[in-house]
Design a protein around this motif. Structure first.
Motif, mmCIF file in Angstrom:
data_model
loop_
_atom_site.group_PDB
_atom_site.id
_atom_site.type_symbol
_atom_site.label_atom_id
_atom_site.label_comp_id
_atom_site.label_asym_id
_atom_site.label_seq_id
_atom_site.Cartn_x
_atom_site.Cartn_y
_atom_site.Cartn_z
ATOM 1 N N ALA A 183 26.897 29.223 24.178
ATOM 2 C CA ALA A 183 28.023 30.037 23.678
ATOM 3 C C ALA A 183 27.727 31.484 24.016
ATOM 4 O O ALA A 183 26.639 31.975 23.733
ATOM 5 C CB ALA A 183 28.138 29.883 22.167
ATOM 6 N N SER A 184 28.707 32.176 24.618
ATOM 7 C CA SER A 184 28.407 33.515 25.107
ATOM 8 C C SER A 184 29.461 34.560 24.738
ATOM 9 O O SER A 184 30.618 34.241 24.463
ATOM 10 C CB SER A 184 28.250 33.459 26.633
ATOM 11 O OG SER A 184 28.241 34.745 27.197
ATOM 12 N N GLY A 185 29.015 35.819 24.788
ATOM 13 C CA GLY A 185 29.896 36.967 24.599
ATOM 14 C C GLY A 185 30.889 37.142 25.729
ATOM 15 O O GLY A 185 31.767 37.994 25.652
ATOM 16 N N ASP A 186 30.769 36.329 26.797
ATOM 17 C CA ASP A 186 31.773 36.370 27.865
ATOM 18 C C ASP A 186 32.940 35.416 27.579
ATOM 19 O O ASP A 186 33.748 35.139 28.475
ATOM 20 C CB ASP A 186 31.134 36.092 29.237
ATOM 21 C CG ASP A 186 30.481 34.713 29.344
ATOM 22 O OD1 ASP A 186 30.741 33.857 28.470
ATOM 23 O OD2 ASP A 186 29.711 34.489 30.292
ATOM 24 N N ASP A 187 33.013 34.907 26.349
ATOM 25 C CA ASP A 187 34.082 34.009 25.854
ATOM 26 C C ASP A 187 34.003 32.602 26.453
ATOM 27 O O ASP A 187 34.931 31.799 26.305
ATOM 28 C CB ASP A 187 35.495 34.559 26.140
ATOM 29 C CG ASP A 187 35.702 35.984 25.656
ATOM 30 O OD1 ASP A 187 34.823 36.495 24.919
ATOM 31 O OD2 ASP A 187 36.727 36.579 26.009
ATOM 32 N N ILE A 188 32.893 32.321 27.134
ATOM 33 C CA ILE A 188 32.770 31.050 27.863
ATOM 34 C C ILE A 188 31.798 30.104 27.155
ATOM 35 O O ILE A 188 30.793 30.542 26.585
ATOM 36 C CB ILE A 188 32.278 31.320 29.312
ATOM 37 C CG1 ILE A 188 33.309 32.163 30.074
ATOM 38 C CG2 ILE A 188 31.969 30.022 30.057
ATOM 39 C CD1 ILE A 188 32.820 32.683 31.418
ATOM 40 N N LEU A 229 24.647 23.037 36.172
ATOM 41 C CA LEU A 229 25.816 23.396 35.381
ATOM 42 C C LEU A 229 26.855 22.301 35.611
ATOM 43 O O LEU A 229 27.266 22.071 36.739
ATOM 44 C CB LEU A 229 26.357 24.751 35.849
ATOM 45 C CG LEU A 229 27.670 25.196 35.211
ATOM 46 C CD1 LEU A 229 27.484 25.512 33.739
ATOM 47 C CD2 LEU A 229 28.222 26.417 35.949
ATOM 48 N N VAL A 230 27.239 21.586 34.550
ATOM 49 C CA VAL A 230 28.198 20.491 34.752
ATOM 50 C C VAL A 230 29.597 20.839 34.252
ATOM 51 O O VAL A 230 30.570 20.184 34.619
ATOM 52 C CB VAL A 230 27.724 19.171 34.096
ATOM 53 C CG1 VAL A 230 26.506 18.629 34.833
ATOM 54 C CG2 VAL A 230 27.425 19.337 32.621
ATOM 55 N N CYS A 231 29.716 21.874 33.420
ATOM 56 C CA CYS A 231 31.044 22.204 32.915
ATOM 57 C C CYS A 231 31.109 23.663 32.480
ATOM 58 O O CYS A 231 30.160 24.182 31.881
ATOM 59 C CB CYS A 231 31.388 21.297 31.734
ATOM 60 S SG CYS A 231 33.036 21.549 31.075
ATOM 61 N N THR A 232 32.191 24.329 32.813
ATOM 62 C CA THR A 232 32.435 25.716 32.403
ATOM 63 C C THR A 232 33.794 25.781 31.738
ATOM 64 O O THR A 232 34.791 25.386 32.340
ATOM 65 C CB THR A 232 32.442 26.659 33.630
ATOM 66 O OG1 THR A 232 31.159 26.591 34.256
ATOM 67 C CG2 THR A 232 32.722 28.095 33.212
ATOM 68 N N LYS A 233 33.832 26.213 30.496
ATOM 69 C CA LYS A 233 35.122 26.398 29.829
ATOM 70 C C LYS A 233 35.395 27.887 29.727
ATOM 71 O O LYS A 233 34.915 28.569 28.807
ATOM 72 C CB LYS A 233 35.101 25.749 28.438
ATOM 73 C CG LYS A 233 36.492 25.560 27.858
ATOM 74 C CD LYS A 233 37.198 24.444 28.578
ATOM 75 C CE LYS A 233 38.692 24.435 28.346
ATOM 76 N NZ LYS A 233 39.357 23.379 29.147
ATOM 77 N N LEU A 234 36.157 28.408 30.699
ATOM 78 C CA LEU A 234 36.529 29.819 30.682
ATOM 79 C C LEU A 234 37.482 30.053 29.517
ATOM 80 O O LEU A 234 38.271 29.159 29.168
ATOM 81 C CB LEU A 234 37.230 30.210 31.985
ATOM 82 C CG LEU A 234 36.416 30.110 33.275
ATOM 83 C CD1 LEU A 234 37.321 30.323 34.483
ATOM 84 C CD2 LEU A 234 35.280 31.120 33.273
ATOM 85 N N ASN A 235 37.427 31.232 28.928
ATOM 86 C CA ASN A 235 38.302 31.560 27.799
ATOM 87 C C ASN A 235 38.316 30.474 26.728
ATOM 88 O O ASN A 235 39.372 30.120 26.208
ATOM 89 C CB ASN A 235 39.735 31.822 28.288
ATOM 90 C CG ASN A 235 39.783 32.905 29.340
ATOM 91 O OD1 ASN A 235 39.202 33.972 29.150
ATOM 92 N ND2 ASN A 235 40.427 32.633 30.451
ATOM 93 N N ALA A 236 37.123 29.947 26.448
ATOM 94 C CA ALA A 236 37.016 28.934 25.402
ATOM 95 C C ALA A 236 37.572 29.509 24.098
ATOM 96 O O ALA A 236 38.218 28.816 23.311
ATOM 97 C CB ALA A 236 35.554 28.528 25.221
ATOM 98 N N HIS A 237 37.296 30.797 23.883
ATOM 99 C CA HIS A 237 37.895 31.549 22.779
ATOM 100 C C HIS A 237 38.412 32.862 23.360
ATOM 101 O O HIS A 237 38.057 33.233 24.480
ATOM 102 C CB HIS A 237 36.854 31.828 21.683
ATOM 103 C CG HIS A 237 36.532 30.627 20.835
ATOM 104 N ND1 HIS A 237 37.225 30.289 19.702
ATOM 105 C CD2 HIS A 237 35.579 29.677 20.979
ATOM 106 C CE1 HIS A 237 36.716 29.191 19.171
ATOM 107 N NE2 HIS A 237 35.712 28.788 19.924
ATOM 108 N N SER A 238 39.224 33.583 22.575
ATOM 109 C CA SER A 238 39.750 34.844 23.098
ATOM 110 C C SER A 238 38.779 36.004 22.889
ATOM 111 O O SER A 238 39.016 37.112 23.368
ATOM 112 C CB SER A 238 41.102 35.165 22.461
ATOM 113 O OG SER A 238 40.933 35.400 21.087
ATOM 114 N N GLN A 239 37.687 35.750 22.149
ATOM 115 C CA GLN A 239 36.622 36.746 22.000
ATOM 116 C C GLN A 239 35.271 36.020 22.060
ATOM 117 O O GLN A 239 35.220 34.817 22.303
ATOM 118 C CB GLN A 239 36.778 37.501 20.670
ATOM 119 C CG GLN A 239 38.039 38.386 20.608
ATOM 120 C CD GLN A 239 38.124 39.135 19.291
ATOM 121 O OE1 GLN A 239 37.221 39.838 18.899
ATOM 122 N NE2 GLN A 239 39.239 38.970 18.587
#
Lengths: 156, 336
Positions: free
Chosen positions: B270-275, B294-304
């Motif tokens: 979980a990162s501060g890049d919202d990913i 790396l098997v999966c990247t969820k961009l904009n998983a949250h809006s912050q």
């Protein structure tokens, strides 16, 4: 602050910028109004220095040229320059800038506030503290501290 | 294609949600945050809803919640310098014990695998080990002052009474009790991160540890026991922990949390890049120099900023996350 003597008793004072000039595009609803460096500067230039009845702009602690905005990546980076390298107020000034931007900018922006390179003896420690959002969150639950910050940013 | 599919986004907290914690049976979870409340969530039909809200336990932000291994107790760590223990012996959840001792913000709390010990840590740079001494009674066993900056996270080994802590001083430390004098001491210092270590997670064997940091990397550490086959020199009969893998170049901002699923081996960050990212050890990975994909990247998983990730302990590949944006999300991970 209970301290009677300021760190820098006789700081240099600089001219203020003129107000931003309004152009026709500013009033055109069809033109997307992105955040720019000047807009960030306008949000923080009138923050008061915790030790002097002067603004961060007048002390040249903040300058438009030390601000970077990226509307695509949603990042804002502000570098500020304490008036003297051992300024004990550096963290408080940084915190005031950060709080003002957190309150004024949309939440999508990632705000980074750091002292300008080489401008402070504890540059790394100050920057690390200002980057730690958990410490910031805890600090902002301290009523006395919030009161001081609010005084600094009241006129901004 | 591996995919993280959103099952449900849950709102209910006001302000930052700092942490989420699955009940050991994986049918309930707890959340906490800036609004000083703890919320307990469970499923009604297909929908996750708030079942209980615990208020008045803390005066300031609640930073972390943790269920005991038996599932009967919930511990909460708060910036108000206390740790509260909740249970529902009376029929509804109540705070029946408060652990006091830290000078200021408590940042993390964790139960040992037996449920007989609790660890807490905080801004006063200390790690405390508490023993469950009886009904609603907790005694301080040890105060460990091994770090020289605030301590962000504590986590227990999955089967032994070995404790790990992560700190603003960029290091990770391990502790255990010396059976000779019942004294707890630091048995290893793990140094390699270049900034604050925010979280850490053991794998299912407890012989590997994954850590994440403000330096935007994840590091995998391996335990080398005395007389190890690899010939790694071990002094004082205490295991040596070596960084055997660094995952860098993925997240672009601070990594706040990491979770290693003990059933599937997937690592979530979980990162501060919202990913949110998910990593998996490669098939032909060398144990002394493992490789992770790396098997999966969820961009904009949250809006912050994403503050926490937690795998469902049943191994059903459900993942919980929470964010500065005030939301909690439940995801279903499909690995193929």
């Amino acid at each position: 602050m209970t301290k009677s003597v300021a760190d820098n008793v006789n700081p240099n004072i600089y001219e203020k910028e003129s107000e931003r000039e309004k152009t026709a595009a500013d009033f055109d609803e069809d033109v997307e109004d992105l955040f720019d460096e000047r807009e960030i500067f306008d949000l923080i230039r009138n923050i008061n220095d915790p030790e002097h009845p002067l603004t961060l702009e007048e002390l040249r602690v903040v300058e438009e040229s030390n601000i970077r905005v990226d509307n695509k990546d949603n990042t804002v980076v502000v570098n500020f320059t304490p008036t003297i390298p051992h300024c004990s107020m550096a963290t408080l000034i940084g915190l005031s800038i950060r709080v003002q931007l957190l309150r004024a900018l949309p939440s999508r922006f990632k705000v980074t506030v750091e002292v300008s390179e080489g401008s402070h003896v504890s540059e790394h420690a100050v920057n690390k503290q200002l980057a730690d959002k958990e410490r910031i969150a805890a600090a902002l639950e301290n009523k006395n501290l919030v009161q001081i910050i609010n005084q600094c940013i009241a006129a901004a | 294609m591996p995919n993280l599919e959103l099952i449900q986004a849950l709102s209910g907290h006001k302000g930052i949600v700092w942490n989420v914690s699955w009940h050991p049976q994986g049918k309930i979870f707890a959340s906490c945050g800036e609004d000083k409340t703890i919320k307990l969530w469970s499923k009604e039909g297909q929908e996750w809803t708030i079942k209980t809200v615990l208020v008045d336990g803390h005066q300031r932000t609640i930073r972390e919640v943790a269920w005991s291994p038996c599932g009967n107790y919930l511990a909460s760590a708060s910036f108000d310098a206390t740790t509260a223990i909740w249970d529902k012996k009376s029929g509804q959840f109540e705070c029946n014990a408060t652990l006091e001792g830290h000078e200021n913000e408590v940042k993390s709390v964790a139960w040992s695998p037996s449920g007989q010990l609790l660890a807490t840590c905080g801004r006063d740079k200390s790690v405390w080990v508490w023993e469950v001494a009886g009904e609603d009674e907790y005694e301080c066993e040890s105060v460990l002052n091994a770090h020289n900056q605030d301590v962000k996270k504590v986590a227990w080994h999955p089967s032994l009474d070995i404790l790990a802590s992560a700190s603003y001083d960029n290091s990770v430390k391990l502790y255990k009790e010396d059976p000779a004098d019942n004294d707890w001491s630091c048995i290893a210092t793990l140094q390699s991160h270049e900034s604050t270590v925010w979280s850490l997670t053991f794998d299912k064997t407890g012989e590997r540890l994954a850590t994440c940091s403000d330096d935007r990397t994840v590091k995998i550490w391996k335990e080398y026991k005395p007389d190890n086959q690899e010939g790694v020199i071990v002094t004082d009969r205490e295991s040596v922990w070596k960084c055997v893998c660094t995952l860098s170049g993925f997240h672009t901002r601070c990594i706040y949390d990491i979770a290693w699923c003990h059933h599937t081996g997937f690592l979530a960050t979980a990162s501060g890049d919202d990913i949110i990212r998910i990593f998996k050890e490669s098939e032909d990975s060398d144990p002394n120099s493992p490789t992770f994909d790396l098997v999966c990247t969820k961009l904009n998983a949250h809006s912050q900023d994403v503050n926490s990730v937690r795998w469902n302990p049943t191994g059903n590949k459900e993942l919980l996350s929470c964010s500065d944006d005030g939301e909690i999300k439940i995801w279903s991970f499909s690995s193929d």
